[in-house]
Design an enzyme around this catalytic site. Structure first.
Site, PDB file in Angstrom:
ATOM      1  N   ALA A  75       1.741  -4.166  -2.358  1.00  0.00           N
ATOM      2  CA  ALA A  75       2.662  -3.192  -2.945  1.00  0.00           C
ATOM      3  C   ALA A  75       4.121  -3.609  -2.772  1.00  0.00           C
ATOM      4  O   ALA A  75       4.964  -3.306  -3.619  1.00  0.00           O
ATOM      5  CB  ALA A  75       2.432  -1.818  -2.341  1.00  0.00           C
ATOM      6  N   ASN A 155       4.604   7.913   2.773  1.00  0.00           N
ATOM      7  CA  ASN A 155       3.765   7.315   3.798  1.00  0.00           C
ATOM      8  C   ASN A 155       3.880   8.002   5.152  1.00  0.00           C
ATOM      9  O   ASN A 155       2.936   8.010   5.931  1.00  0.00           O
ATOM     10  CB  ASN A 155       4.062   5.818   3.926  1.00  0.00           C
ATOM     11  CG  ASN A 155       5.536   5.512   3.906  1.00  0.00           C
ATOM     12  OD1 ASN A 155       6.252   5.859   2.967  1.00  0.00           O
ATOM     13  ND2 ASN A 155       6.029   4.881   4.952  1.00  0.00           N
ATOM     14  N   GLN A 183       0.349   5.133  -1.339  1.00  0.00           N
ATOM     15  CA  GLN A 183      -0.352   6.072  -0.460  1.00  0.00           C
ATOM     16  C   GLN A 183      -1.226   7.050  -1.229  1.00  0.00           C
ATOM     17  O   GLN A 183      -1.975   7.828  -0.623  1.00  0.00           O
ATOM     18  CB  GLN A 183       0.660   6.839   0.401  1.00  0.00           C
ATOM     19  CG  GLN A 183       1.360   5.989   1.437  1.00  0.00           C
ATOM     20  CD  GLN A 183       0.430   5.506   2.542  1.00  0.00           C
ATOM     21  OE1 GLN A 183      -0.683   5.999   2.704  1.00  0.00           O
ATOM     22  NE2 GLN A 183       0.888   4.531   3.312  1.00  0.00           N
ATOM     23  N   ALA A 204      -4.326  -2.818  -2.116  1.00  0.00           N
ATOM     24  CA  ALA A 204      -5.737  -2.691  -1.733  1.00  0.00           C
ATOM     25  C   ALA A 204      -5.910  -2.209  -0.288  1.00  0.00           C
ATOM     26  O   ALA A 204      -6.796  -1.408   0.002  1.00  0.00           O
ATOM     27  CB  ALA A 204      -6.444  -4.038  -1.918  1.00  0.00           C
ATOM     28  N   HIS A 205      -5.052  -2.696   0.611  1.00  0.00           N
ATOM     29  CA  HIS A 205      -5.333  -2.433   2.031  1.00  0.00           C
ATOM     30  C   HIS A 205      -5.006  -1.010   2.479  1.00  0.00           C
ATOM     31  O   HIS A 205      -5.253  -0.641   3.628  1.00  0.00           O
ATOM     32  CB  HIS A 205      -4.648  -3.471   2.935  1.00  0.00           C
ATOM     33  CG  HIS A 205      -3.194  -3.244   3.197  1.00  0.00           C
ATOM     34  ND1 HIS A 205      -2.731  -2.574   4.304  1.00  0.00           N
ATOM     35  CD2 HIS A 205      -2.084  -3.603   2.500  1.00  0.00           C
ATOM     36  CE1 HIS A 205      -1.398  -2.549   4.286  1.00  0.00           C
ATOM     37  NE2 HIS A 205      -0.987  -3.167   3.195  1.00  0.00           N
ATOM     38  N   CYS A 331      11.377   0.949  16.161  1.00  0.00           N
ATOM     39  CA  CYS A 331      12.030   0.019  17.071  1.00  0.00           C
ATOM     40  C   CYS A 331      12.906  -0.931  16.278  1.00  0.00           C
ATOM     41  O   CYS A 331      12.418  -1.685  15.452  1.00  0.00           O
ATOM     42  CB  CYS A 331      10.991  -0.800  17.826  1.00  0.00           C
ATOM     43  SG  CYS A 331      10.631  -0.128  19.430  1.00  0.00           S
TER      44      CYS A 331
HETATM   45  C1  LIG Z   1       2.156   0.137   2.788  1.00  0.00           C
HETATM   46  C2  LIG Z   1       3.148   0.547   1.767  1.00  0.00           C
HETATM   47  C3  LIG Z   1       3.855  -0.401   1.020  1.00  0.00           C
HETATM   48  C4  LIG Z   1       3.703  -1.893   1.267  1.00  0.00           C
HETATM   49  O1  LIG Z   1       2.465  -2.336   0.822  1.00  0.00           O
HETATM   50  P1  LIG Z   1       1.965  -3.818   1.192  1.00  0.00           P
HETATM   51  O2  LIG Z   1       0.744  -3.984   0.336  1.00  0.00           O
HETATM   52  O3  LIG Z   1       1.653  -3.790   2.642  1.00  0.00           O
HETATM   53  O4  LIG Z   1       3.035  -4.765   0.834  1.00  0.00           O
HETATM   54  C5  LIG Z   1       4.723   0.036   0.062  1.00  0.00           C
HETATM   55  N1  LIG Z   1       4.909   1.351  -0.162  1.00  0.00           N
HETATM   56  C6  LIG Z   1       4.256   2.294   0.518  1.00  0.00           C
HETATM   57  C7  LIG Z   1       4.498   3.724   0.224  1.00  0.00           C
HETATM   58  C8  LIG Z   1       3.355   1.924   1.509  1.00  0.00           C
HETATM   59  O5  LIG Z   1       2.740   2.868   2.207  1.00  0.00           O
END
Ligand SMILES: *Cc1c(COP(=O)(O)O)cnc(C)c1O
Length: 407
Positions: A75, A155, A183, A204-205, A331
């Site tokens: 993302a 998030n 999200q 995806a993750h 942090c």
């Molecule tokens: C995790 C996240 C991202 C980043 O996604 P990656 O695939 O880890 O680069 C971007 N935007 C939101 C809202 C996220 O929660």
């Protein structure tokens, strides 16, 4: 309590890969070794077939055409491509972008870069509940505005923005609408075309797929949206994102999308009940406990709570050998900074530093939630028992005279 128990309530940071996803990916590491760009032998065709099928599974999840899916490394890259790609592609139309202070850093830092490249960016405030003000949004539009970027769900708080209303405003003013839906996709129904979103970033993750693969939906018709490539090479992904495709990752992403489409309603129902149990029991057990963000417009599996006069990072130390959650402090090299998202909601430093985000997921059980309730109840009580501030609060001392110094 089982000392070896490890409970994962940090699913907004990343989700475990669903075993069904792992299984779908396995053949694409060795048995199907081809590069989908190799168009002249069966190895390439087999890999391409896997990618095509995944593209369909992902397109089906968000109700778009497979041709409108551009694969990326995640993302973060999709956000970069959407924002910088639109800024460059539509430079002759204008240089103004509107976004929001509670966006993910992938959006905010891309916007900062765009400002360095001569762009003008408006960062909208949010209300106390985390929602943007639609009148403020509309008032910020100028004849130079080319793009409005508002995340689908936050998030840190899980707060869901009014996508349809924002889409209507974009349509009325002829402005492109982008959303970081990382999200939301796979957890709640996300249908970009139904709400007028032209570009949608996701990963995806965050939906039980593998790390290192994501996508950008780019609307192809009415309007035909284009983005300037940010990575140049062989012209993959319709020229918008070059680079050999991560075939196993994409296949896994596709499988994760298919599973989400079938199961997200039941997951959401189960998890919202567990989340509500977690919240209501903690509120009952512990006084001076607050929920951050709008509770009617938010993701079913997330809660962000503040335990007043308890420092969140310290609280986490009381249980983090056994349970993963996230605190409202970040942090930095020099100090512990309160979350900019919670600060944007108007939380004082003290409440921001005393916040914990619990994000449940498909593999969270009721026993996990019961463990969390017990750990938090004990942890907060323990921290407060040791705290002179808490003692003063209980004695009725006016604490507003003290300035927070959590460093
Ligand atoms: C995790 C996240 C991202 C980043 O996604 P990656 O695939 O880890 O680069 C971007 N935007 C939101 C809202 C996220 O929660």
């Amino acid at each position: 309590m089982d000392k070896n128990r490890k409970i994962y309530l940090d699913n907004n940071a990343t989700t475990p890969v669903d075993p069904r996803v792992v299984e779908a990916m396995l053949p694409y590491f060795h048995d199907i070794p081809g590069n989908p760009a190799s168009r002249n032998h069966p190895f390439g065709w087999a890999a391409e077939e896997g990618v095509d099928y995944a593209r369909e599974q992902i397109a089906n999840l968000i109700n778009v055409d497979p041709k409108e899916i551009i694969f990326t490394s995640g993302a973060t890259e999709a956000d970069n491509l959407a924002l910088k790609g639109v800024f460059e592609m539509y430079a002759s139309k204008g240089n103004h972008i509107i976004t929001c202070k509670t966006e993910h850093k992938a959006v905010l830092d891309s916007c900062k870069k765009i400002e360095k490249m001569g762009g003008v960016v408006t960062y909208l405030d949010v209300k106390e509940d985390g929602l943007i003000d639609l009148e403020q949004l509309e008032a910020a539009i100028t004849d130079k505005t080319i793009l409005i970027s508002v995340m689908w769900a936050n998030n840190e708080t899980g707060v869901i923005q009014p996508m349809k209303e924002i889409g209507d405003i974009c349509k009325k003013h002829g402005v492109l609408f982008m959303s970081d839906a990382t999200q939301a996709v796979g957890k709640i129904s996300v249908d970009p075309k139904a709400v007028g979103v032209h570009l949608l970033a996701f990963s995806a993750h965050k939906m039980y797929g593998p790390k290192g693969v994501g996508a950008l939906f780019v609307n192809r018709k009415n309007p035909r949206v284009k983005v300037t490539a940010q990575i140049d090479g062989g012209g993959h992904e319709r020229g918008m994102r070059s680079g050999t495709l991560n075939v196993p990752g994409i296949v896994g992403f596709g499988k994760a999308a298919e599973i989400a489409r079938n199961e997200m309603a039941q997951d959401a129902e189960r998890l919202s009940k567990l989340r509500d149990k977690l919240e209501s029991t903690l509120m009952h057990n512990l006084e001076e406990t607050y929920i951050n963000g709008n509770v009617d417009h938010r993701m079913p599996h997330v809660t962000n709570m503040s335990f007043k006069h308890v420092e969140g990072e310290g609280l986490m130390m009381t249980f983090n050998q056994n349970m993963a959650v996230s605190s409202g402090s970040a942090c930095t090299s020099a100090s512990l900074e309160p979350s900019y998202v919670l600060v944007a909601l108007g939380l004082g430093d003290d409440l921001a530093h005393s916040s914990i985000r619990f994000s449940l997921g498909r593999f969270t059980t009721e026993e996990d939630v019961d463990f969390a309730i017990d750990a938090l109840t004990k942890g907060v009580t323990h921290m407060r028992d040791l705290s002179p501030i808490w003692e003063m609060y209980k004695e009725g001392v006016d604490l507003t005279i003290f300035e927070w110094s959590g460093h």
